[in-house]
Design a protein around this motif. Structure first.
Motif, PDB file in Angstrom:
ATOM      1  N   GLY A  42      -7.025  28.873 -16.456  1.00  0.00           N
ATOM      2  CA  GLY A  42      -7.591  27.522 -16.350  1.00  0.00           C
ATOM      3  C   GLY A  42      -7.472  26.673 -17.596  1.00  0.00           C
ATOM      4  N   GLY A  43      -8.573  26.004 -17.920  1.00  0.00           N
ATOM      5  CA  GLY A  43      -8.586  25.080 -19.053  1.00  0.00           C
ATOM      6  C   GLY A  43      -8.294  23.657 -18.622  1.00  0.00           C
ATOM      7  N   THR A  44      -8.331  23.414 -17.308  1.00  0.00           N
ATOM      8  CA  THR A  44      -8.075  22.063 -16.794  1.00  0.00           C
ATOM      9  C   THR A  44      -9.179  21.701 -15.784  1.00  0.00           C
TER      10      THR A  44
ATOM     11  N   LEU B 138     -10.046  31.224 -19.894  1.00  0.00           N
ATOM     12  CA  LEU B 138      -9.842  30.113 -20.826  1.00  0.00           C
ATOM     13  C   LEU B 138      -9.254  30.661 -22.120  1.00  0.00           C
ATOM     14  N   ALA B 139      -8.429  29.823 -22.782  1.00  0.00           N
ATOM     15  CA  ALA B 139      -7.797  30.283 -24.023  1.00  0.00           C
ATOM     16  C   ALA B 139      -8.810  30.382 -25.159  1.00  0.00           C
ATOM     17  N   GLY B 140      -9.866  29.575 -25.080  1.00  0.00           N
ATOM     18  CA  GLY B 140     -10.884  29.592 -26.139  1.00  0.00           C
ATOM     19  C   GLY B 140     -10.667  28.500 -27.169  1.00  0.00           C
ATOM     20  N   ARG B 141      -9.870  27.484 -26.826  1.00  0.00           N
ATOM     21  CA  ARG B 141      -9.594  26.394 -27.780  1.00  0.00           C
ATOM     22  C   ARG B 141     -10.792  25.456 -27.929  1.00  0.00           C
ATOM     23  N   THR B 142     -11.529  25.221 -26.831  1.00  0.00           N
ATOM     24  CA  THR B 142     -12.660  24.280 -26.872  1.00  0.00           C
ATOM     25  C   THR B 142     -13.916  25.072 -27.208  1.00  0.00           C
TER      26      THR B 142
ATOM     27  N   ARG C   7       4.726  30.882 -18.423  1.00  0.00           N
ATOM     28  CA  ARG C   7       5.824  31.885 -18.423  1.00  0.00           C
ATOM     29  C   ARG C   7       5.242  33.293 -18.396  1.00  0.00           C
ATOM     30  N   ASN C   8       4.189  33.500 -19.196  1.00  0.00           N
ATOM     31  CA  ASN C   8       3.551  34.828 -19.220  1.00  0.00           C
ATOM     32  C   ASN C   8       3.001  35.197 -17.845  1.00  0.00           C
ATOM     33  N   ALA C   9       2.423  34.212 -17.169  1.00  0.00           N
ATOM     34  CA  ALA C   9       1.827  34.474 -15.845  1.00  0.00           C
ATOM     35  C   ALA C   9       2.923  34.890 -14.863  1.00  0.00           C
TER      36      ALA C   9
ATOM     37  N   THR D  87     -16.323  33.932 -15.943  1.00  0.00           N
ATOM     38  CA  THR D  87     -15.405  33.360 -16.940  1.00  0.00           C
ATOM     39  C   THR D  87     -15.074  34.420 -17.983  1.00  0.00           C
ATOM     40  N   ARG D  88     -13.830  34.460 -18.417  1.00  0.00           N
ATOM     41  CA  ARG D  88     -13.461  35.270 -19.573  1.00  0.00           C
ATOM     42  C   ARG D  88     -12.731  34.357 -20.554  1.00  0.00           C
ATOM     43  N   ILE D  89     -12.806  34.683 -21.833  1.00  0.00           N
ATOM     44  CA  ILE D  89     -12.232  33.784 -22.840  1.00  0.00           C
ATOM     45  C   ILE D  89     -11.330  34.542 -23.806  1.00  0.00           C
ATOM     46  N   GLY D  90     -10.163  33.920 -24.117  1.00  0.00           N
ATOM     47  CA  GLY D  90      -9.253  34.482 -25.130  1.00  0.00           C
ATOM     48  C   GLY D  90      -7.936  34.924 -24.529  1.00  0.00           C
ATOM     49  N   GLY D  91      -6.915  35.014 -25.395  1.00  0.00           N
ATOM     50  CA  GLY D  91      -5.579  35.434 -24.949  1.00  0.00           C
ATOM     51  C   GLY D  91      -5.577  36.875 -24.446  1.00  0.00           C
ATOM     52  N   PHE D  92      -4.510  37.214 -23.713  1.00  0.00           N
ATOM     53  CA  PHE D  92      -4.385  38.560 -23.137  1.00  0.00           C
ATOM     54  C   PHE D  92      -3.459  39.436 -23.986  1.00  0.00           C
ATOM     55  N   GLY D  93      -2.738  38.798 -24.928  1.00  0.00           N
ATOM     56  CA  GLY D  93      -1.746  39.549 -25.690  1.00  0.00           C
ATOM     57  C   GLY D  93      -0.400  39.523 -24.985  1.00  0.00           C
ATOM     58  N   GLY D  94       0.035  38.338 -24.602  1.00  0.00           N
ATOM     59  CA  GLY D  94       1.358  38.189 -23.985  1.00  0.00           C
ATOM     60  C   GLY D  94       1.387  38.636 -22.529  1.00  0.00           C
TER      61      GLY D  94
ATOM     62  N   ALA E 272      -3.339  27.670 -13.141  1.00  0.00           N
ATOM     63  CA  ALA E 272      -3.821  26.284 -13.059  1.00  0.00           C
ATOM     64  C   ALA E 272      -3.957  25.715 -14.468  1.00  0.00           C
ATOM     65  N   THR E 273      -3.082  26.183 -15.367  1.00  0.00           N
ATOM     66  CA  THR E 273      -3.135  25.685 -16.746  1.00  0.00           C
ATOM     67  C   THR E 273      -2.555  24.274 -16.817  1.00  0.00           C
ATOM     68  N   HIS E 274      -2.713  23.684 -17.981  1.00  0.00           N
ATOM     69  CA  HIS E 274      -2.204  22.332 -18.221  1.00  0.00           C
ATOM     70  C   HIS E 274      -0.677  22.315 -18.074  1.00  0.00           C
ATOM     71  N   PRO E 275      -0.102  21.220 -17.557  1.00  0.00           N
ATOM     72  CA  PRO E 275       1.355  21.182 -17.354  1.00  0.00           C
ATOM     73  C   PRO E 275       2.156  21.463 -18.627  1.00  0.00           C
ATOM     74  N   PHE E 276       1.555  21.252 -19.816  1.00  0.00           N
ATOM     75  CA  PHE E 276       2.270  21.505 -21.068  1.00  0.00           C
ATOM     76  C   PHE E 276       1.985  22.897 -21.638  1.00  0.00           C
ATOM     77  N   ALA E 277       1.178  23.685 -20.955  1.00  0.00           N
ATOM     78  CA  ALA E 277       0.880  25.051 -21.435  1.00  0.00           C
ATOM     79  C   ALA E 277       1.984  25.991 -20.953  1.00  0.00           C
ATOM     80  N   THR E 278       3.187  25.795 -21.501  1.00  0.00           N
ATOM     81  CA  THR E 278       4.370  26.475 -20.952  1.00  0.00           C
ATOM     82  C   THR E 278       4.402  27.969 -21.261  1.00  0.00           C
ATOM     83  N   ARG E 279       3.842  28.350 -22.402  1.00  0.00           N
ATOM     84  CA  ARG E 279       3.897  29.784 -22.763  1.00  0.00           C
ATOM     85  C   ARG E 279       3.045  30.587 -21.789  1.00  0.00           C
TER      86      ARG E 279
HETATM   87  P1  NAP Z   1       0.171  27.845 -24.330  1.00  0.00           P
HETATM   88  O1  NAP Z   1       0.795  27.320 -25.567  1.00  0.00           O
HETATM   89  O2  NAP Z   1       0.989  27.892 -23.097  1.00  0.00           O
HETATM   90  O3  NAP Z   1      -0.404  29.313 -24.575  1.00  0.00           O
HETATM   91  C1  NAP Z   1      -0.468  29.917 -25.837  1.00  0.00           C
HETATM   92  C2  NAP Z   1      -1.248  31.205 -25.726  1.00  0.00           C
HETATM   93  O4  NAP Z   1      -2.635  30.919 -25.525  1.00  0.00           O
HETATM   94  C3  NAP Z   1      -0.852  32.063 -24.526  1.00  0.00           C
HETATM   95  O5  NAP Z   1       0.292  32.842 -24.807  1.00  0.00           O
HETATM   96  C4  NAP Z   1      -2.113  32.874 -24.317  1.00  0.00           C
HETATM   97  O6  NAP Z   1      -2.244  33.899 -25.295  1.00  0.00           O
HETATM   98  C5  NAP Z   1      -3.200  31.860 -24.624  1.00  0.00           C
HETATM   99  N1  NAP Z   1      -3.669  31.162 -23.427  1.00  0.00           N
HETATM  100  C6  NAP Z   1      -3.272  29.953 -22.964  1.00  0.00           C
HETATM  101  N2  NAP Z   1      -3.948  29.604 -21.864  1.00  0.00           N
HETATM  102  C7  NAP Z   1      -4.799  30.621 -21.621  1.00  0.00           C
HETATM  103  C8  NAP Z   1      -5.780  30.858 -20.620  1.00  0.00           C
HETATM  104  N3  NAP Z   1      -6.031  29.951 -19.649  1.00  0.00           N
HETATM  105  N4  NAP Z   1      -6.474  32.035 -20.660  1.00  0.00           N
HETATM  106  C9  NAP Z   1      -6.231  32.945 -21.654  1.00  0.00           C
HETATM  107  N5  NAP Z   1      -5.330  32.771 -22.617  1.00  0.00           N
HETATM  108  C10 NAP Z   1      -4.617  31.617 -22.618  1.00  0.00           C
HETATM  109  O7  NAP Z   1      -1.175  27.073 -24.002  1.00  0.00           O
HETATM  110  P2  NAP Z   1      -1.816  25.776 -24.715  1.00  0.00           P
HETATM  111  O8  NAP Z   1      -0.953  24.600 -24.459  1.00  0.00           O
HETATM  112  O9  NAP Z   1      -2.197  26.140 -26.116  1.00  0.00           O
HETATM  113  O10 NAP Z   1      -3.137  25.607 -23.820  1.00  0.00           O
HETATM  114  C11 NAP Z   1      -4.232  26.482 -23.990  1.00  0.00           C
HETATM  115  C12 NAP Z   1      -5.272  26.200 -22.931  1.00  0.00           C
HETATM  116  O11 NAP Z   1      -5.708  24.848 -23.021  1.00  0.00           O
HETATM  117  C13 NAP Z   1      -4.781  26.411 -21.508  1.00  0.00           C
HETATM  118  O12 NAP Z   1      -5.835  27.039 -20.784  1.00  0.00           O
HETATM  119  C14 NAP Z   1      -4.535  25.013 -20.993  1.00  0.00           C
HETATM  120  O13 NAP Z   1      -4.733  24.917 -19.587  1.00  0.00           O
HETATM  121  C15 NAP Z   1      -5.562  24.213 -21.765  1.00  0.00           C
HETATM  122  N6  NAP Z   1      -5.147  22.833 -22.022  1.00  0.00           N
HETATM  123  C16 NAP Z   1      -3.962  22.583 -22.647  1.00  0.00           C
HETATM  124  C17 NAP Z   1      -3.585  21.262 -22.871  1.00  0.00           C
HETATM  125  C18 NAP Z   1      -2.259  20.951 -23.515  1.00  0.00           C
HETATM  126  O14 NAP Z   1      -2.000  19.776 -23.815  1.00  0.00           O
HETATM  127  N7  NAP Z   1      -1.366  21.917 -23.724  1.00  0.00           N
HETATM  128  C19 NAP Z   1      -4.419  20.219 -22.499  1.00  0.00           C
HETATM  129  C20 NAP Z   1      -5.634  20.508 -21.859  1.00  0.00           C
HETATM  130  C21 NAP Z   1      -5.981  21.813 -21.642  1.00  0.00           C
HETATM  131  P3  NAP Z   1      -1.758  35.397 -25.002  1.00  0.00           P
HETATM  132  O15 NAP Z   1      -0.266  35.359 -25.052  1.00  0.00           O
HETATM  133  O16 NAP Z   1      -2.392  36.192 -26.088  1.00  0.00           O
HETATM  134  O17 NAP Z   1      -2.270  35.778 -23.627  1.00  0.00           O
END
Ligand code: NAP
Length: 251
Positions: free
Chosen positions: A14-16, A38-42, A88-90, A52-59, A78-85
């Protein structure tokens, strides 16, 4: 007699806002155990229906392990359209573990009459093209600002949910703490008050942060629009209701 359909455990990446809506819809529909990730950014994310669980999974391998351990029956990206990594992992983790995975992806925005958008490939392109002397509103997360650091000839206003790390900002940067404005009028007032001449944002789509673009249109401000990355592999759904149908159809 007394047959009960087993509950499916669904992992929502998630995160959206769309992911939160999906968690609520699946909870209401019943028949699912929902785990939102959730990634744990906010620092203080809003509350979500289900677990809910928070934090990366380790790839991808870490995610595949998580899927096997619980076990998870289906993954919704259901991650953000720009959360490409993460997307891909999913894809890879679902492939490794043999569970179905579906993407919930909102449409991008398109320019309409009165819009002055210049599509750019990335932040670096936008940083190069901004004209000298501009006062720029950066609607970008803190991890996407590095490309603009060299432009000491510009003034930047950056809106962020959480305060930046100490030393991350420069003298020509001003930080506004908060979420995107909910009305064009509020965004217009902000842009006028700060003397904004240009916007930079990503083509995220969705309604949550569209008001800034309506304001830019009304004020005839040029927008440097960072184009969408490529789409993830199908299946892709445009709405939470389509995802529900997809999950209900799984054996
Ligand atoms: P990303 O570059 O695609 O992901 C980087 C790493 O963060 C992933 O490899 C994973 O770590 C971890 N991660 C990302 N989303 C995760 C999730 N939902 N749950 C657990 N781990 C997650 O992602 P990002 O662009 O940094 O976005 C991070 C989060 O913020 C996502 O949930 C996304 O939906 C949300 N978000 C992003 C944006 C944006 O502009 N990119 C805007 C609004 C919200 P591991 O490899 O260790 O698993």
């Amino acid at each position: 007699m007394g047959d009960q359909v087993a509950e499916k455990t669904v992992l929502i990446l998630g995160g959206t806002r769309e992911a939160a809506g999906l968690a609520a819809l699946l909870t209401e529909a019943g028949g699912f155990r929902i785990i939102s990730s959730l990634a744990g950014r906010t620092r203080a994310p809003g509350s979500l229906a289900g677990e809910t669980r928070i934090g990366g999974f380790g790839g991808a391998k870490g995610l595949a392990q998580y899927i096997a351990d619980l076990p998870i029956d289906a993954v919704v990206d259901a991650t953000h359209p720009f959360a490409t990594r993460m997307s891909r992992n999913a894809e890879e983790a679902a492939h490794l573990s043999g569970v179905p995975r579906v993407v919930l992806l909102r449409d991008g925005w398109s320019a309409g009459p009165g819009d002055d958008w210049r599509e750019v490939k990335d932040e670096r392109d936008a940083a190069e093209l901004l004209p000298a002397g501009a006062t720029v509103f950066l609607a970008l997360g803190s991890q996407h600002l590095a490309a603009f650091r060299e432009r000491t000839d510009l003034s930047f206003i950056v809106r962020m949910i959480d305060p930046p790390e100490q030393g991350a900002m420069r003298d020509n940067w001003e930080v506004i703490l908060g979420r995107p404005g909910t009305s064009a009028a509020a965004e217009q007032a902000l842009f006028s008050g700060k003397g904004i001449t240009h916007l930079v944002c990503r083509n995220s789509g969705g309604s949550a942060s569209f008001a800034k673009l309506e304001a830019a249109r009304k004020m005839r401000l040029p927008v440097f629009m960072i184009a969408r990355p490529g789409k993830p592999q199908p299946p892709l759904c445009g709405t939470a209701a389509e995802v529900l149908e997809f999950l209900q159809a799984l054996a």
